[in-house]
Scaffold this motif. Structure first.
Motif, PDB file in Angstrom:
ATOM      1  N   ARG A  37       0.835  -1.216   0.000  1.00 42.92           N
ATOM      2  CA  ARG A  37       0.000   0.000   0.000  1.00 42.92           C
ATOM      3  C   ARG A  37       0.859   1.251   0.000  1.00 42.92           C
ATOM      4  NH1 ARG A  37      -1.488   0.102   6.264  1.00 42.92           N
ATOM      5  NH2 ARG A  37       0.440  -0.854   6.989  1.00 42.92           N
ATOM      6  N   MET A  39       1.251   4.462   1.984  1.00 38.34           N
ATOM      7  CA  MET A  39       0.842   4.815   3.351  1.00 38.34           C
ATOM      8  C   MET A  39       0.532   6.302   3.494  1.00 38.34           C
ATOM      9  SD  MET A  39       3.663   2.487   5.276  1.00 38.34           S
ATOM     10  CE  MET A  39       4.928   3.177   4.224  1.00 38.34           C
ATOM     11  N   SER A  63       4.768  -2.956   8.569  1.00 39.94           N
ATOM     12  CA  SER A  63       4.831  -4.056   7.611  1.00 39.94           C
ATOM     13  C   SER A  63       5.368  -5.236   8.427  1.00 39.94           C
ATOM     14  CB  SER A  63       5.730  -3.704   6.426  1.00 39.94           C
ATOM     15  OG  SER A  63       7.092  -3.767   6.777  1.00 39.94           O
ATOM     16  N   THR A  66       8.874  -4.105   9.748  1.00 38.67           N
ATOM     17  CA  THR A  66       9.243  -2.690   9.829  1.00 38.67           C
ATOM     18  C   THR A  66       8.078  -1.855  10.364  1.00 38.67           C
ATOM     19  OG1 THR A  66       8.479  -1.933   7.663  1.00 38.67           O
ATOM     20  CG2 THR A  66      10.606  -3.029   7.732  1.00 38.67           C
ATOM     21  N   GLU A  90      17.470  -0.684  14.046  1.00 41.84           N
ATOM     22  CA  GLU A  90      18.040   0.179  13.011  1.00 41.84           C
ATOM     23  C   GLU A  90      16.970   1.156  12.525  1.00 41.84           C
ATOM     24  OE1 GLU A  90      21.609  -1.233  11.149  1.00 41.84           O
ATOM     25  OE2 GLU A  90      20.364  -1.534   9.377  1.00 41.84           O
ATOM     26  N   TYR A  92      16.030   4.710   9.911  1.00 40.28           N
ATOM     27  CA  TYR A  92      16.341   5.702   8.889  1.00 40.28           C
ATOM     28  C   TYR A  92      15.350   6.853   9.039  1.00 40.28           C
ATOM     29  CZ  TYR A  92      19.005   2.033   6.513  1.00 40.28           C
ATOM     30  OH  TYR A  92      19.911   1.050   6.207  1.00 40.28           O
ATOM     31  N   TYR A 138       9.819  11.725   8.581  1.00 38.97           N
ATOM     32  CA  TYR A 138       9.351  10.356   8.827  1.00 38.97           C
ATOM     33  C   TYR A 138      10.549   9.521   9.223  1.00 38.97           C
ATOM     34  CZ  TYR A 138      10.798   8.563   4.161  1.00 38.97           C
ATOM     35  OH  TYR A 138      11.502   8.182   3.043  1.00 38.97           O
ATOM     36  N   TRP A 140      11.826   5.315   9.716  1.00 41.14           N
ATOM     37  CA  TRP A 140      11.571   3.919   9.356  1.00 41.14           C
ATOM     38  C   TRP A 140      12.394   3.027  10.285  1.00 41.14           C
ATOM     39  CZ3 TRP A 140      14.858   0.044   7.334  1.00 41.14           C
ATOM     40  CH2 TRP A 140      14.237  -1.015   6.676  1.00 41.14           C
TER      41      TRP A 140
ATOM     42  N   SER B  65      19.809  -3.892   7.416  1.00 39.13           N
ATOM     43  CA  SER B  65      18.990  -3.298   6.363  1.00 39.13           C
ATOM     44  C   SER B  65      19.891  -2.617   5.331  1.00 39.13           C
ATOM     45  CB  SER B  65      18.018  -2.271   6.960  1.00 39.13           C
ATOM     46  OG  SER B  65      18.748  -1.243   7.592  1.00 39.13           O
ATOM     47  N   THR B  66      19.293  -2.270   4.218  1.00 39.84           N
ATOM     48  CA  THR B  66      20.033  -1.612   3.133  1.00 39.84           C
ATOM     49  C   THR B  66      19.197  -0.453   2.594  1.00 39.84           C
ATOM     50  OG1 THR B  66      21.076  -3.696   2.497  1.00 39.84           O
ATOM     51  CG2 THR B  66      21.055  -1.957   0.829  1.00 39.84           C
ATOM     52  N   ALA B  67      19.848   0.651   2.298  1.00 37.71           N
ATOM     53  CA  ALA B  67      19.189   1.769   1.631  1.00 37.71           C
ATOM     54  C   ALA B  67      19.693   1.828   0.194  1.00 37.71           C
ATOM     55  CB  ALA B  67      19.496   3.083   2.349  1.00 37.71           C
ATOM     56  N   ASP B  89      11.372  -7.085   3.198  1.00 39.85           N
ATOM     57  CA  ASP B  89      10.404  -6.009   3.460  1.00 39.85           C
ATOM     58  C   ASP B  89      10.915  -4.710   2.860  1.00 39.85           C
ATOM     59  OD1 ASP B  89       9.117  -7.843   5.060  1.00 39.85           O
ATOM     60  OD2 ASP B  89       8.617  -6.330   6.568  1.00 39.85           O
ATOM     61  N   ASN B  91      10.263  -0.443   1.981  1.00 36.54           N
ATOM     62  CA  ASN B  91       9.592   0.857   1.989  1.00 36.54           C
ATOM     63  C   ASN B  91      10.180   1.646   0.835  1.00 36.54           C
ATOM     64  OD1 ASN B  91       7.915   1.891   4.685  1.00 36.54           O
ATOM     65  ND2 ASN B  91       9.091   0.006   4.921  1.00 36.54           N
ATOM     66  N   HIS B  93      10.166   5.364  -1.099  1.00 35.72           N
ATOM     67  CA  HIS B  93       9.813   6.782  -1.093  1.00 35.72           C
ATOM     68  C   HIS B  93      10.084   7.309  -2.498  1.00 35.72           C
ATOM     69  CE1 HIS B  93      10.821  11.091   0.597  1.00 35.72           C
ATOM     70  NE2 HIS B  93       9.900  11.110  -0.347  1.00 35.72           N
ATOM     71  N   SER B 120       4.799   0.677   1.206  1.00 38.07           N
ATOM     72  CA  SER B 120       5.490  -0.463   1.810  1.00 38.07           C
ATOM     73  C   SER B 120       4.817  -1.759   1.393  1.00 38.07           C
ATOM     74  CB  SER B 120       5.499  -0.351   3.340  1.00 38.07           C
ATOM     75  OG  SER B 120       4.280  -0.811   3.879  1.00 38.07           O
ATOM     76  N   LEU B 138      13.991   6.367  -3.193  1.00 36.95           N
ATOM     77  CA  LEU B 138      14.838   5.748  -2.175  1.00 36.95           C
ATOM     78  C   LEU B 138      14.095   4.553  -1.599  1.00 36.95           C
ATOM     79  CD1 LEU B 138      17.607   6.223  -0.765  1.00 36.95           C
ATOM     80  CD2 LEU B 138      16.300   7.022   1.177  1.00 36.95           C
ATOM     81  N   PHE B 140      14.236   1.545   1.412  1.00 37.87           N
ATOM     82  CA  PHE B 140      14.804   0.931   2.613  1.00 37.87           C
ATOM     83  C   PHE B 140      14.326  -0.508   2.597  1.00 37.87           C
ATOM     84  CE2 PHE B 140      13.684   5.315   4.135  1.00 37.87           C
ATOM     85  CZ  PHE B 140      14.974   5.821   4.109  1.00 37.87           C
ATOM     86  N   SER B 141      15.226  -1.452   2.808  1.00 37.51           N
ATOM     87  CA  SER B 141      14.791  -2.849   2.819  1.00 37.51           C
ATOM     88  C   SER B 141      15.499  -3.615   3.914  1.00 37.51           C
ATOM     89  CB  SER B 141      15.080  -3.503   1.461  1.00 37.51           C
ATOM     90  OG  SER B 141      16.471  -3.645   1.273  1.00 37.51           O
ATOM     91  N   THR B 142      14.836  -4.640   4.398  1.00 42.63           N
ATOM     92  CA  THR B 142      15.430  -5.533   5.368  1.00 42.63           C
ATOM     93  C   THR B 142      15.007  -6.947   5.011  1.00 42.63           C
ATOM     94  OG1 THR B 142      15.733  -5.986   7.729  1.00 42.63           O
ATOM     95  CG2 THR B 142      13.524  -5.327   7.069  1.00 42.63           C
TER      96      THR B 142
END
Lengths: 169, 172
Positions: A37, A39, A63, A66, A90, A92, A138, A140, B65-67, B89, B91, B93, B120, B138, B140-142
């Motif tokens: 989705r 958000m 999620s 996250t 962690e 961001y 925001y 994360w 995680s990695t950006a 997972d 997100n 942007h 997400s 951008l 973000f993932s994990t």
């Protein structure tokens, strides 16, 4: 021989138990998975929930592994809310409006983050505050912020640990 | 009965030994302690060009995680083709542009994103397609994409890009 057999069973049980714990830690709570989705939009803060009247607004989404938080600080007459020390995996962040300052627990590092910048926090205690009249950001997080509860849970000054930790300090 | 007792004792001892071992012994090679860092400015987003005329790409590794930042551009041949990927997972942007996210599972509705949207999804096979002249985004993932992308500053095959296409069109 009998002892060895029982030892094998015990090791197996031990492995299964630890395995189940580790698997459980990898996935967030079942309510965290809301499917794909959009958000929010960083240009729209009109739907954020008012957590501290006139001063702090936020909404969060999960999620499976996250959590993302969209929030706004407003200084107003009382000045900015001063949150407590945070450590939550962690993280961001993105600053859409304003300027923020962060410091790590051992004060080895101070970082100022301006509009349009992305930053990463390591999994260590840190503080942050808004340095302008308004800050829109925001953040994360991974893993999921279970402490927030499921989406739609009402956030208050006492239920939000970032705010409540600093009360009376 | 005796067997169950022995099993329980051994189980407790084995469990205790693991807990003690985990808490007392430092790892052979302690993971690096990352600093707090500003790693990207959306207002000055100049990424290394990895496919001339079509894609800028850069990544930053965390502990878990990695950006990933991407800048798609449409050239005379259009946008570069993208392929389905599944890597944890996510997100996303969308800093600028119009972007579609399509899922391999057709029961999942595609996402139609515009500038400023943040989306997400969980660990699903998906692909992204830029629908405007440029898209800046951008991710973000994990979990961390260490095996896939390697350390910061490397030259991996960018996410969503077919390796054969990258071999012929990418900066090598």
């Amino acid at each position: 021989m009998q002892l060895m057999r029982w030892l094998g069973v015990a090791v197996l049980m031990n492995g299964l138990w630890f395995g189940s714990v580790q698997s459980a830690e990898k996935a967030g709570p079942p309510w965290a998975d809301q499917g794909p989705r959009i958000m929010f939009n960083v240009f729209d803060t009109t739907s954020l929930a008012e957590v501290v009247p006139d001063r702090f607004f936020m909404t969060f989404w999960h999620s499976p592994n996250t959590t993302i938080v969209h929030n706004v600080w407003v200084a107003g007459e009382k000045g900015h809310l001063m949150g407590g020390k945070s450590i939550h995996g962690e993280e961001y962040g993105y600053v859409h409006k304003g300027r923020l300052a962060f410091v790590l627990d051992d004060a080895r590092e101070h970082v100022v983050v301006d509009e349009g910048q992305f930053m990463r926090w390591p999994n260590v205690p840190h503080w942050g505050t808004c340095m302008t009249e308004i800050c829109e950001i925001y953040a994360w997080f991974t893993p999921t912020r279970d402490d927030y509860g499921s989406e739609g849970t009402t956030m208050t000054e006492t239920s939000n640990t970032w705010i409540s930790r600093n009360q009376g300090e | 009965m005796l067997g169950r007792l022995i099993c329980s004792v051994v189980f407790v001892l084995a469990t205790a030994s693991v807990v003690v071992a985990e808490s007392a012994a430092p790892p052979a090679s302690a993971p690096p302690r990352f600093d707090l860092e500003v790693f990207l400015d959306a207002n000055k987003m100049e990424l290394p060009v990895v496919v001339p005329g079509q894609l800028g790409f850069q990544h930053w590794q965390g502990m878990v995680s990695t950006a990933v930042a991407m800048h798609f551009k449409r050239d005379a041949g259009g946008h570069l083709p993208t392929q389905f990927r599944q890597y944890g997972d996510i997100n996303l942007h969308l800093i600028e542009g119009k972007l579609d996210v399509e899922f391999a599972d057709e029961t999942q509705q595609p996402l139609h994103m515009k500038t400023g949207d943040v989306a997400s999804w969980g660990n699903l096979s998906h692909r992204i397609a830029c629908r405007s002249d440029e898209c800046r985004l951008l991710i973000f993932s994990t979990p961390v994409l260490w095996q896939e992308l390697g350390p910061d500053g490397g030259n991996p095959v960018p996410l969503y890009v077919d390796s054969a296409y990258y071999a012929t069109h990418g900066r090598q």
